[in-house]
Design a protein around this motif. Structure first.
Motif, PDB file in Angstrom:
ATOM      1  N   ILE A  56       0.836  -1.210   0.000  1.00  0.00           N
ATOM      2  CA  ILE A  56       0.000   0.000   0.000  1.00  0.00           C
ATOM      3  C   ILE A  56       0.865   1.252   0.000  1.00  0.00           C
ATOM      4  O   ILE A  56       0.559   2.228  -0.704  1.00  0.00           O
ATOM      5  CB  ILE A  56      -0.953  -0.024   1.217  1.00  0.00           C
ATOM      6  CG1 ILE A  56      -2.060  -1.049   0.962  1.00  0.00           C
ATOM      7  CG2 ILE A  56      -1.547   1.358   1.479  1.00  0.00           C
ATOM      8  CD1 ILE A  56      -2.953  -1.293   2.147  1.00  0.00           C
ATOM      9  N   HIS A  57       1.955   1.229   0.752  1.00  0.00           N
ATOM     10  CA  HIS A  57       2.838   2.397   0.790  1.00  0.00           C
ATOM     11  C   HIS A  57       3.566   2.600  -0.536  1.00  0.00           C
ATOM     12  O   HIS A  57       3.767   3.738  -0.972  1.00  0.00           O
ATOM     13  CB  HIS A  57       3.837   2.265   1.936  1.00  0.00           C
ATOM     14  CG  HIS A  57       3.237   2.476   3.293  1.00  0.00           C
ATOM     15  ND1 HIS A  57       2.509   3.613   3.615  1.00  0.00           N
ATOM     16  CD2 HIS A  57       3.229   1.701   4.409  1.00  0.00           C
ATOM     17  CE1 HIS A  57       2.104   3.534   4.872  1.00  0.00           C
ATOM     18  NE2 HIS A  57       2.515   2.374   5.366  1.00  0.00           N
ATOM     19  N   ILE A  58       3.941   1.500  -1.179  1.00  0.00           N
ATOM     20  CA  ILE A  58       4.598   1.612  -2.489  1.00  0.00           C
ATOM     21  C   ILE A  58       3.630   2.222  -3.508  1.00  0.00           C
ATOM     22  O   ILE A  58       4.001   3.112  -4.286  1.00  0.00           O
ATOM     23  CB  ILE A  58       5.091   0.237  -2.977  1.00  0.00           C
ATOM     24  CG1 ILE A  58       6.211  -0.284  -2.065  1.00  0.00           C
ATOM     25  CG2 ILE A  58       5.601   0.326  -4.417  1.00  0.00           C
ATOM     26  CD1 ILE A  58       6.660  -1.707  -2.382  1.00  0.00           C
ATOM     27  N   LEU A  59       2.386   1.771  -3.483  1.00  0.00           N
ATOM     28  CA  LEU A  59       1.369   2.315  -4.383  1.00  0.00           C
ATOM     29  C   LEU A  59       1.089   3.781  -4.068  1.00  0.00           C
ATOM     30  O   LEU A  59       0.916   4.608  -4.977  1.00  0.00           O
ATOM     31  CB  LEU A  59       0.079   1.499  -4.277  1.00  0.00           C
ATOM     32  CG  LEU A  59       0.118   0.084  -4.862  1.00  0.00           C
ATOM     33  CD1 LEU A  59      -1.066  -0.729  -4.378  1.00  0.00           C
ATOM     34  CD2 LEU A  59       0.130   0.133  -6.387  1.00  0.00           C
ATOM     35  N   ALA A  60       1.067   4.103  -2.784  1.00  0.00           N
ATOM     36  CA  ALA A  60       0.773   5.480  -2.369  1.00  0.00           C
ATOM     37  C   ALA A  60       1.845   6.448  -2.855  1.00  0.00           C
ATOM     38  O   ALA A  60       1.556   7.620  -3.134  1.00  0.00           O
ATOM     39  CB  ALA A  60       0.634   5.560  -0.851  1.00  0.00           C
ATOM     40  N   GLU A  61       3.073   5.956  -2.958  1.00  0.00           N
ATOM     41  CA  GLU A  61       4.156   6.807  -3.473  1.00  0.00           C
ATOM     42  C   GLU A  61       3.898   7.229  -4.918  1.00  0.00           C
ATOM     43  O   GLU A  61       4.413   8.247  -5.382  1.00  0.00           O
ATOM     44  CB  GLU A  61       5.491   6.061  -3.369  1.00  0.00           C
ATOM     45  CG  GLU A  61       5.990   5.919  -1.932  1.00  0.00           C
ATOM     46  CD  GLU A  61       7.254   5.076  -1.848  1.00  0.00           C
ATOM     47  OE1 GLU A  61       7.701   4.561  -2.904  1.00  0.00           O
ATOM     48  OE2 GLU A  61       7.791   4.935  -0.735  1.00  0.00           O
ATOM     49  N   LYS A  62       3.078   6.436  -5.623  1.00  0.00           N
ATOM     50  CA  LYS A  62       2.693   6.757  -6.996  1.00  0.00           C
ATOM     51  C   LYS A  62       1.311   7.418  -7.050  1.00  0.00           C
ATOM     52  O   LYS A  62       0.694   7.527  -8.109  1.00  0.00           O
ATOM     53  CB  LYS A  62       2.671   5.483  -7.849  1.00  0.00           C
ATOM     54  CG  LYS A  62       4.012   4.761  -7.915  1.00  0.00           C
ATOM     55  CD  LYS A  62       5.038   5.560  -8.686  1.00  0.00           C
ATOM     56  CE  LYS A  62       6.344   4.773  -8.840  1.00  0.00           C
ATOM     57  NZ  LYS A  62       7.354   5.523  -9.622  1.00  0.00           N
ATOM     58  N   ASP A  63       0.817   7.826  -5.877  1.00  0.00           N
ATOM     59  CA  ASP A  63      -0.475   8.506  -5.771  1.00  0.00           C
ATOM     60  C   ASP A  63      -1.643   7.597  -6.134  1.00  0.00           C
ATOM     61  O   ASP A  63      -2.641   8.032  -6.721  1.00  0.00           O
ATOM     62  CB  ASP A  63      -0.497   9.766  -6.646  1.00  0.00           C
ATOM     63  CG  ASP A  63      -1.192  10.934  -5.948  1.00  0.00           C
ATOM     64  OD1 ASP A  63      -1.408  10.841  -4.727  1.00  0.00           O
ATOM     65  OD2 ASP A  63      -1.523  11.926  -6.632  1.00  0.00           O
ATOM     66  N   ILE A  64      -1.518   6.319  -5.780  1.00  0.00           N
ATOM     67  CA  ILE A  64      -2.588   5.337  -5.986  1.00  0.00           C
ATOM     68  C   ILE A  64      -2.968   4.780  -4.617  1.00  0.00           C
ATOM     69  O   ILE A  64      -2.092   4.337  -3.859  1.00  0.00           O
ATOM     70  CB  ILE A  64      -2.154   4.206  -6.923  1.00  0.00           C
ATOM     71  CG1 ILE A  64      -1.812   4.769  -8.306  1.00  0.00           C
ATOM     72  CG2 ILE A  64      -3.250   3.145  -7.042  1.00  0.00           C
ATOM     73  CD1 ILE A  64      -1.260   3.739  -9.267  1.00  0.00           C
ATOM     74  N   TYR A  65      -4.250   4.779  -4.310  1.00  0.00           N
ATOM     75  CA  TYR A  65      -4.691   4.428  -2.958  1.00  0.00           C
ATOM     76  C   TYR A  65      -5.675   3.259  -2.957  1.00  0.00           C
ATOM     77  O   TYR A  65      -6.759   3.342  -3.549  1.00  0.00           O
ATOM     78  CB  TYR A  65      -5.312   5.656  -2.282  1.00  0.00           C
ATOM     79  CG  TYR A  65      -4.332   6.795  -2.197  1.00  0.00           C
ATOM     80  CD1 TYR A  65      -3.374   6.840  -1.184  1.00  0.00           C
ATOM     81  CD2 TYR A  65      -4.301   7.794  -3.172  1.00  0.00           C
ATOM     82  CE1 TYR A  65      -2.442   7.861  -1.120  1.00  0.00           C
ATOM     83  CE2 TYR A  65      -3.372   8.829  -3.113  1.00  0.00           C
ATOM     84  CZ  TYR A  65      -2.446   8.853  -2.091  1.00  0.00           C
ATOM     85  OH  TYR A  65      -1.512   9.848  -2.032  1.00  0.00           O
ATOM     86  N   ILE A  66      -5.262   2.168  -2.286  1.00  0.00           N
ATOM     87  CA  ILE A  66      -6.135   1.017  -2.070  1.00  0.00           C
ATOM     88  C   ILE A  66      -6.085   0.712  -0.572  1.00  0.00           C
ATOM     89  O   ILE A  66      -5.563   1.488   0.210  1.00  0.00           O
ATOM     90  CB  ILE A  66      -5.706  -0.204  -2.912  1.00  0.00           C
ATOM     91  CG1 ILE A  66      -4.335  -0.727  -2.454  1.00  0.00           C
ATOM     92  CG2 ILE A  66      -5.672   0.143  -4.399  1.00  0.00           C
ATOM     93  CD1 ILE A  66      -3.938  -2.053  -3.083  1.00  0.00           C
ATOM     94  N   SER A  67      -6.629  -0.435  -0.151  1.00  0.00           N
ATOM     95  CA  SER A  67      -6.616  -0.760   1.277  1.00  0.00           C
ATOM     96  C   SER A  67      -6.409  -2.248   1.496  1.00  0.00           C
ATOM     97  O   SER A  67      -6.291  -3.028   0.539  1.00  0.00           O
ATOM     98  CB  SER A  67      -7.930  -0.309   1.930  1.00  0.00           C
ATOM     99  OG  SER A  67      -9.018  -1.003   1.354  1.00  0.00           O
ATOM    100  N   THR A  68      -6.393  -2.648   2.744  1.00  0.00           N
ATOM    101  CA  THR A  68      -6.259  -4.059   3.081  1.00  0.00           C
ATOM    102  C   THR A  68      -7.623  -4.673   3.393  1.00  0.00           C
ATOM    103  O   THR A  68      -8.009  -5.666   2.823  1.00  0.00           O
ATOM    104  CB  THR A  68      -5.336  -4.258   4.292  1.00  0.00           C
ATOM    105  OG1 THR A  68      -5.820  -3.453   5.376  1.00  0.00           O
ATOM    106  CG2 THR A  68      -3.926  -3.864   3.963  1.00  0.00           C
TER     107      THR A  68
END
Length: 379
Positions: free
Chosen positions: A306-318
């Motif tokens: 999730i943090h790796i995706l967030a660095e690309k401004d993409i947001y998901i969850s668990t």
């Protein structure tokens, strides 16, 4: 930004924000006040309740405005339990309910209630036969969610309602927080007595919600005071929030009627794309809700992904935002019988009616990179 965490919360619709701001600015009087200014606020409140009833196809007096899903679920479950405990103290629910239902039932156990937590199959669906077999003479309530917030699995609500309708003294509560506006549900069914809805899941505002309480159902109120909301929810009414949640309800119903097919197509595209990634295992069943896809990447840590995706401004969850900071293991996936490596590596993508295929393509590419990056670090 690519926002794919709509099951946790949705972006407020501009029209909803405008409604809230206008009412807050111009009709801020207490609707219980006897002066004309308070009377204007009361008229708006009654108008909102009438519109909500029309949209939900229920009676106006069956609409209770709340602060959201957690309050609605607690009000329904504890309200029934405390009001009807002299007749029985047995409650039936499932192992995959949202924390606001699951923990509410757990709290009632500490007060002497007996709760049956029914299992589900690997698709996350409860058996109607299991529900029927669990009913006892002292059963007073059945609480089953419509759409599971992690897997997107759809429960057989109509079949359970048909069953409950044959037990005149048994109440049936449905948590429809995730299904509202995406999976149709007929509230006027004779077997459904209570139904929970949340504003911020349908492009409304946090702190707003609706609880449907049919005219035959009596509840013990959790709040006592000024006897607002038919004495079920005392406290000064949130007129601006009420108007805004009804606005959100109308807008999501319009989208459900016109954009549901496209939402399903985007989900199918997402599923197809995920299945082409060797490291990914799909957890969501095929016949799930059109906006939720749950998958695992065994061997990875969800929070890192999730943090790796967030660095690309993409947001998901668990998983559920209400439990996402707790143990990595998903209680829901464990209940479905998934092995531990899948239960601790699950990720959830939840779509909105505004999600595009182009956004999904970008997400898939970044996800592939994230998996590769994680594997490289672990080497």
């Amino acid at each position: 930004m690519i926002y794919l965490d709509n099951s946790a919360t949705t972006k407020p619709d501009p029209g909803v924000l405008t409604s809230f701001e206008q009412i807050s600015s111009h009709y801020f009087a207490n609707p219980s006040s006897i002066h004309p200014f308070g009377g204007e606020a009361e008229k708006l409140l009654n108008m909102a309740k009438k519109q909500a009833a029309e949209l939900l196809r229920v009676k106006q007096e069956e609409v209770v405005f709340t602060s959201g899903g957690t309050e609605g679920n607690n009000m329904a479950i504890k309200g029934i339990a405390l009001q009807h405990q002299q007749r029985g103290k047995h409650i039936i629910t499932t192992e995959i309910e949202h924390p606001s239902v699951f923990e509410a039932c757990k709290s009632l156990e500490s007060l002497g209630f007996d709760v049956t937590y029914l299992p589900v199959d690997q698709s996350g669906v409860v058996s109607v036969l299991d529900v029927k077999a669990a009913i006892r003479k002292d059963t007073i309530l059945i609480s089953v969610m419509h759409v599971n917030n992690e897997l997107g699995s759809i429960q057989p609500i109509k079949e359970i309602a048909d069953l409950v309708a044959t037990y005149p003294k048994l109440f049936f509560h449905v948590d429809d927080v995730q299904g509202l506006g995406k999976v149709p549900l007929t509230l006027s069914h004779s077997g459904i007595n209570l139904c929970t809805m949340s504003g911020h899941k349908i492009n409304g505002l946090k702190g707003t919600g609706i609880l449907y309480v049919d005219k035959r159902t009596t509840l013990f109120p959790l709040f006592h005071g000024g006897e607002q909301e038919r004495n079920l929810r005392s406290g000064t009414e949130n007129v601006a929030g009420t108007v805004s949640v009804v606005k959100a309800l109308r807008l999501i119903k319009e989208k459900e009627a016109t954009k549901l097919a496209n939402l399903s197509r985007v989900r199918e595209f997402l599923l197809h794309s995920l299945k082409e990634i060797p490291e990914v295992v799909i957890n969501t069943p095929d016949n799930a809700a059109p906006h939720i896809v749950n998958f695992s990447v065994p061997g990875t840590k969800p929070e890192v992904m999730i943090h790796i995706l967030a660095e690309k401004d993409i947001y998901i969850s668990t998983k559920s935002a209400c439990s996402s900071k707790q143990s990595d293991e998903s209680r829901i996936l464990v209940a479905c019988g998934f092995p531990r490596d899948r239960a601790i590596s699950a990720l959830r993508v939840s779509l909105s009616y505004e999600t595009t295929k182009e956004e999904i393509q970008q997400f898939i590419e970044v996800l592939k990179q994230a998996i590769h990056q994680f594997k490289k670090v672990m080497e």
